[in-house]
Enzyme design. Structure first.
Site, PDB file in Angstrom:
ATOM      1  N   TYR A  94      -9.260   4.982  -8.447  1.00 28.62           N
ATOM      2  CA  TYR A  94     -10.574   4.532  -7.885  1.00 28.62           C
ATOM      3  C   TYR A  94     -11.041   5.960  -7.517  1.00 28.62           C
ATOM      4  O   TYR A  94     -12.205   6.175  -7.887  1.00 28.62           O
ATOM      5  CB  TYR A  94     -10.186   3.952  -6.355  1.00 28.62           C
ATOM      6  N   THR A  99      -0.809   3.482 -12.049  1.00 21.70           N
ATOM      7  CA  THR A  99      -1.787   2.412 -11.149  1.00 21.70           C
ATOM      8  C   THR A  99      -3.166   2.730 -11.793  1.00 21.70           C
ATOM      9  O   THR A  99      -4.109   1.828 -11.596  1.00 21.70           O
ATOM     10  CB  THR A  99      -1.629   2.704  -9.899  1.00 21.70           C
ATOM     11  N   VAL A 112       2.190  14.733 -13.003  1.00 18.58           N
ATOM     12  CA  VAL A 112       2.060  16.095 -12.636  1.00 18.58           C
ATOM     13  C   VAL A 112       3.025  17.107 -12.796  1.00 18.58           C
ATOM     14  O   VAL A 112       3.086  18.164 -12.900  1.00 18.58           O
ATOM     15  CB  VAL A 112       1.375  16.272 -11.125  1.00 18.58           C
ATOM     16  N   SER A 155      -4.504  12.199   4.152  1.00 24.11           N
ATOM     17  CA  SER A 155      -4.898  10.597   4.679  1.00 24.11           C
ATOM     18  C   SER A 155      -4.864  10.530   6.180  1.00 24.11           C
ATOM     19  O   SER A 155      -4.237  11.475   6.972  1.00 24.11           O
ATOM     20  CB  SER A 155      -3.684   9.591   3.986  1.00 24.11           C
ATOM     21  N   TYR A 211       4.677   6.587   3.664  1.00 25.97           N
ATOM     22  CA  TYR A 211       3.490   7.181   2.732  1.00 25.97           C
ATOM     23  C   TYR A 211       2.783   7.952   3.739  1.00 25.97           C
ATOM     24  O   TYR A 211       2.327   9.084   3.229  1.00 25.97           O
ATOM     25  CB  TYR A 211       2.423   5.662   2.557  1.00 25.97           C
ATOM     26  N   LYS A 259       2.363  12.242   2.850  1.00 26.58           N
ATOM     27  CA  LYS A 259       1.227  13.205   2.822  1.00 26.58           C
ATOM     28  C   LYS A 259       1.315  14.420   3.813  1.00 26.58           C
ATOM     29  O   LYS A 259       0.607  15.213   3.692  1.00 26.58           O
ATOM     30  CB  LYS A 259      -0.192  11.988   3.227  1.00 26.58           C
ATOM     31  N   ASN A 285     -11.025   5.229   5.856  1.00 30.37           N
ATOM     32  CA  ASN A 285     -11.038   3.874   5.111  1.00 30.37           C
ATOM     33  C   ASN A 285     -12.094   4.019   4.062  1.00 30.37           C
ATOM     34  O   ASN A 285     -13.271   3.761   4.250  1.00 30.37           O
ATOM     35  CB  ASN A 285     -11.406   2.914   5.982  1.00 30.37           C
ATOM     36  N   HIS A 287      -6.750  -3.734   0.312  1.00 30.77           N
ATOM     37  CA  HIS A 287      -7.726  -3.291   1.142  1.00 30.77           C
ATOM     38  C   HIS A 287      -8.886  -4.407   1.739  1.00 30.77           C
ATOM     39  O   HIS A 287      -9.112  -5.318   0.886  1.00 30.77           O
ATOM     40  CB  HIS A 287      -8.376  -2.136   0.588  1.00 30.77           C
TER      41      HIS A 287
HETATM   42  N1  UFG Z   1      -7.337  -6.476   6.657  1.00 28.51           N
HETATM   43  C1  UFG Z   1      -7.176  -7.747   6.600  1.00 28.51           C
HETATM   44  N2  UFG Z   1      -6.962  -8.668   5.437  1.00 28.51           N
HETATM   45  C2  UFG Z   1      -6.903  -7.954   4.285  1.00 28.51           C
HETATM   46  C3  UFG Z   1      -6.881  -6.560   4.450  1.00 28.51           C
HETATM   47  C4  UFG Z   1      -7.075  -5.912   5.353  1.00 28.51           C
HETATM   48  O1  UFG Z   1      -7.381  -8.596   7.858  1.00 28.51           O
HETATM   49  O2  UFG Z   1      -6.659  -8.591   3.305  1.00 28.51           O
HETATM   50  C5  UFG Z   1      -7.379  -5.631   7.798  1.00 28.51           C
HETATM   51  C6  UFG Z   1      -6.164  -4.795   8.220  1.00 28.51           C
HETATM   52  O3  UFG Z   1      -5.034  -5.514   8.954  1.00 28.51           O
HETATM   53  C7  UFG Z   1      -6.838  -3.742   9.044  1.00 28.51           C
HETATM   54  C8  UFG Z   1      -8.263  -3.560   8.258  1.00 28.51           C
HETATM   55  O4  UFG Z   1      -8.267  -4.789   7.560  1.00 28.51           O
HETATM   56  O5  UFG Z   1      -6.914  -4.069  10.280  1.00 28.51           O
HETATM   57  C9  UFG Z   1      -8.182  -2.257   7.265  1.00 28.51           C
HETATM   58  O6  UFG Z   1      -7.178  -2.693   6.247  1.00 28.51           O
HETATM   59  P1  UFG Z   1      -7.278  -1.839   5.078  1.00 28.51           P
HETATM   60  O7  UFG Z   1      -5.866  -2.364   4.290  1.00 28.51           O
HETATM   61  O8  UFG Z   1      -8.433  -1.961   4.184  1.00 28.51           O
HETATM   62  O9  UFG Z   1      -7.187  -0.227   5.436  1.00 28.51           O
HETATM   63  P2  UFG Z   1      -5.984   0.300   6.375  1.00 28.51           P
HETATM   64  O10 UFG Z   1      -6.747   0.781   7.371  1.00 28.51           O
HETATM   65  O11 UFG Z   1      -4.617  -0.323   6.671  1.00 28.51           O
HETATM   66  O12 UFG Z   1      -5.809   1.686   5.204  1.00 28.51           O
HETATM   67  C10 UFG Z   1      -6.232   2.758   5.144  1.00 28.51           C
HETATM   68  C11 UFG Z   1      -6.238   3.338   3.677  1.00 28.51           C
HETATM   69  C12 UFG Z   1      -4.626   3.886   3.710  1.00 28.51           C
HETATM   70  C13 UFG Z   1      -4.504   4.674   4.578  1.00 28.51           C
HETATM   71  C14 UFG Z   1      -4.771   4.143   6.265  1.00 28.51           C
HETATM   72  C15 UFG Z   1      -4.493   5.195   7.363  1.00 28.51           C
HETATM   73  O13 UFG Z   1      -6.307   2.331   2.748  1.00 28.51           O
HETATM   74  O14 UFG Z   1      -4.581   4.512   2.370  1.00 28.51           O
HETATM   75  O15 UFG Z   1      -6.073   3.702   6.237  1.00 28.51           O
HETATM   76  O16 UFG Z   1      -4.363   4.713   8.434  1.00 28.51           O
HETATM   77  F1  UFG Z   1      -3.064   5.197   4.840  1.00 28.51           F
END
Ligand code: UFG
Length: 334
Positions: free
Chosen positions: A11, A35, A52, A114, A138, A142, A167, A189
């Site tokens: 992505y 992926t 890599v 990250s 993860y 990083k 995010n 996500h």
């Molecule tokens: N969420 C939901 N339902 C879903 C997906 C997410 O309620 O189907 C909520 C999660 O619980 C969280 C928020 O939406 O509260 C954001 O979740 P994401 O999975 O979109 O993103 P994250 O904050 O968990 O993760 C992001 C990056 C990671 C990174 C992280 C750093 O995608 O790669 O921030 O904390 F590691």
């Protein structure tokens, strides 16, 4: 500049590769397609399907001036059950890359770090000098690479920048070279899952936790458009001197709750997101918001695209893809 983009079939890697090409750089992509998607590599890039860790015999032939390193395993939840795969792929693979760069005189790297390196913090917004407390393997991998980059820069004269993403969302549509966006086989996500729920292909959106100590009870995150993110990478390629390693947050500096994101999805799509409220997801901190002062000071970077634009671009990308046959023969874009 002739730039190697690792993970350029993923992505963010594909968006940055496309932006570099649009800016007139020569781009070589390596990606093992574990992926990523071969058809996400921008048409102007030279593409090598490889890991890599296997670069050393060939890197010297390519006359590379800088590396932008995205290739990594990146699912927080998966990393807790498969830490070996994460440490081997992310850390061992990156050390192999850094040693190949040394051997072949490639002196500049921009690394995809990250916000997961920070873990739960008491103070928001999070500055780069906050204590690192990764809450997943993860995030730990990083952080380990960030620490290695500091040592490699100091000892070997590498010019290194670690960009700590918060995010990332949205998509990048070029005028003539395609549309680049998020299409993970395993999607975790929030924004793509909410769009899938609206499109009727992902069931209801599972909302993970409504009892957080936040204004509306749902988690607060700092969303950043992938186009703004790509702009920071371009700037980082010419920032910093040999021997320096800079760690820089990339976030908007303000937070949005899950419910606020779902409101933005409803505004953009015209359809309420079907939601199923459930328990908290393991490892989710209540609030993660970046300080982006250092990015402004060091890179002259200021994000300009808002949450509505992120959702709108992600929605248009999803609808654009819906017209194409899926790789596995299905038509399910969830
Ligand atoms: N969420 C939901 N339902 C879903 C997906 C997410 O309620 O189907 C909520 C999660 O619980 C969280 C928020 O939406 O509260 C954001 O979740 P994401 O999975 O979109 O993103 P994250 O904050 O968990 O993760 C992001 C990056 C990671 C990174 C992280 C750093 O995608 O790669 O921030 O904390 F590691």
């Amino acid at each position: 500049m002739r730039v190697l983009v690792t993970g350029g079939a993923g992505y963010i890697g594909s968006v940055v590769a496309a932006r570099l090409i649009a800016d007139g750089h020569e781009v070589v992509v390596v990606d093992d397609l574990s992926t990523g998607h071969a058809d996400a590599v921008p048409p102007g890039a030279v593409f090598h399907e490889m890991s890599v860790a296997a670069l050393d015999p060939v890197l010297g032939d390519w006359d590379i001036e800088a590396v932008v390193h995205f290739a990594a395993k990146s699912l927080v939840g998966e990393s807790t059950t498969l830490p070996s795969a994460y440490w081997r792929n992310n850390v061992v693979g990156t050390i192999a890359l850094l040693d190949s760069m040394r051997a072949h005189g490639v002196g500049r790297i921009v690394f995809s770090s990250s916000a997961a390196t920070y873990g739960q913090q008491g103070d928001e917004p999070i500055r780069e000098d906050a204590p690192a407390r990764p809450s997943s393997p993860y995030g730990a991998t990083k952080l380990a690479i960030d620490l290695a980059l500091t040592d490699y820069a100091r000892a070997y004269g590498l010019a290194a920048t670690s960009l700590r993403y918060f995010n990332v969302a949205g998509a990048f549509e070029t005028s003539d070279a395609g549309f680049y966006g998020e299409r993970h086989d395993t999607e975790t996500h929030l924004i793509p899952n909410a769009l899938a729920a609206v499109a009727g292909s992902g069931g209801s959106l599972k909302l993970f936790g409504t009892d957080y100590p936040t204004p509306d009870g749902t988690c607060v995150r700092d969303y950043i458009h992938v186009i703004d993110l790509a702009d920071a990478h371009v700037r980082a390629l010419s920032a910093g001197e040999p021997g320096e390693h800079h760690v820089v947050n990339l976030g908007s500096g303000s937070g949005s709750s899950v419910r606020e994101v779902l409101d933005a999805v409803e505004r953009v799509t015209g359809t309420p997101v079907p939601v199923e409220e459930g328990p908290r997801r393991a490892g989710d901190p209540p609030v993660l918001v970046a300080s982006n002062q250092k990015a402004a000071d060091l890179l002259g970077w200021h994000p300009v695209l808002d949450l509505t634009t992120m959702v709108d671009d992600a929605w248009r990308f999803r609808n654009d893809r819906a017209g194409e046959p899926a790789e596995d023969g299905s038509d399910d874009l969830s």
